[in-house]
Design a protein around this motif. Sequence first.
Motif, PDB file in Angstrom:
ATOM      1  N   ILE A  21       0.890  -1.162   0.000  1.00 42.74           N
ATOM      2  CA  ILE A  21       0.000   0.000   0.000  1.00 42.74           C
ATOM      3  C   ILE A  21       0.922   1.204   0.000  1.00 42.74           C
ATOM      4  O   ILE A  21       1.722   1.395   0.920  1.00 42.74           O
ATOM      5  N   SER A  24      -2.226   6.237   1.286  1.00 42.33           N
ATOM      6  CA  SER A  24      -3.326   6.087   2.234  1.00 42.33           C
ATOM      7  C   SER A  24      -3.428   7.363   3.055  1.00 42.33           C
ATOM      8  O   SER A  24      -2.415   8.010   3.313  1.00 42.33           O
ATOM      9  N   TYR A  75     -11.050   0.526   6.271  1.00 43.86           N
ATOM     10  CA  TYR A  75     -11.393   0.484   4.848  1.00 43.86           C
ATOM     11  C   TYR A  75     -11.941  -0.891   4.507  1.00 43.86           C
ATOM     12  O   TYR A  75     -11.618  -1.878   5.166  1.00 43.86           O
ATOM     13  N   GLN A  96     -13.606   3.954   2.348  1.00 47.22           N
ATOM     14  CA  GLN A  96     -13.288   4.438   3.691  1.00 47.22           C
ATOM     15  C   GLN A  96     -14.464   4.204   4.629  1.00 47.22           C
ATOM     16  O   GLN A  96     -15.615   4.392   4.251  1.00 47.22           O
ATOM     17  N   ALA A 105      -8.302   6.698   0.251  1.00 46.47           N
ATOM     18  CA  ALA A 105      -8.394   5.285   0.593  1.00 46.47           C
ATOM     19  C   ALA A 105      -7.263   4.525  -0.091  1.00 46.47           C
ATOM     20  O   ALA A 105      -6.835   4.892  -1.185  1.00 46.47           O
ATOM     21  N   PRO A 106      -6.756   3.485   0.533  1.00 49.38           N
ATOM     22  CA  PRO A 106      -5.628   2.740  -0.033  1.00 49.38           C
ATOM     23  C   PRO A 106      -6.017   1.846  -1.204  1.00 49.38           C
ATOM     24  O   PRO A 106      -7.172   1.458  -1.351  1.00 49.38           O
TER      25      PRO A 106
END
Length: 119
Positions: A21, A24, A75, A96, A105-106
């Motif tokens: 990731i 974020s 998330y 999210q 959001a990732p």
Amino acid sequence: MMLRVVLLAFTIAAASANFYICESGSEQFLGHYTMDTSKTDGAPKFSNDEGMSVYRHSGYWYIGDLGPWPPETHYRCIQGCEHGMDSPQLDKVYEQNRNIGQLPAPTLQADPCAVNDEL
């Protein structure tokens, strides 16, 4: 029959794969995720160096903190995500949790994060 063998091999490889990731809204979710020894919902759990986890619950994949009880889901991947997958889908934007997750959001990706060496 051959197609089943190929799909099984792909599923096993995907479930054991590491991912990253790189963006974020919450820094603790950034980084390299590796498969943990434990499982959630019958699927492998993945964690980063900060102790954050990507885990399956009721067939969908979530990103959060499993340390406190109840766990903190920041998330989730539900809309546009396959149900019951053995590993999290890459390149899907996780939604999210408005109460706790921070934007952006990732997104899970297979490639390592780019490093900015210009500093």
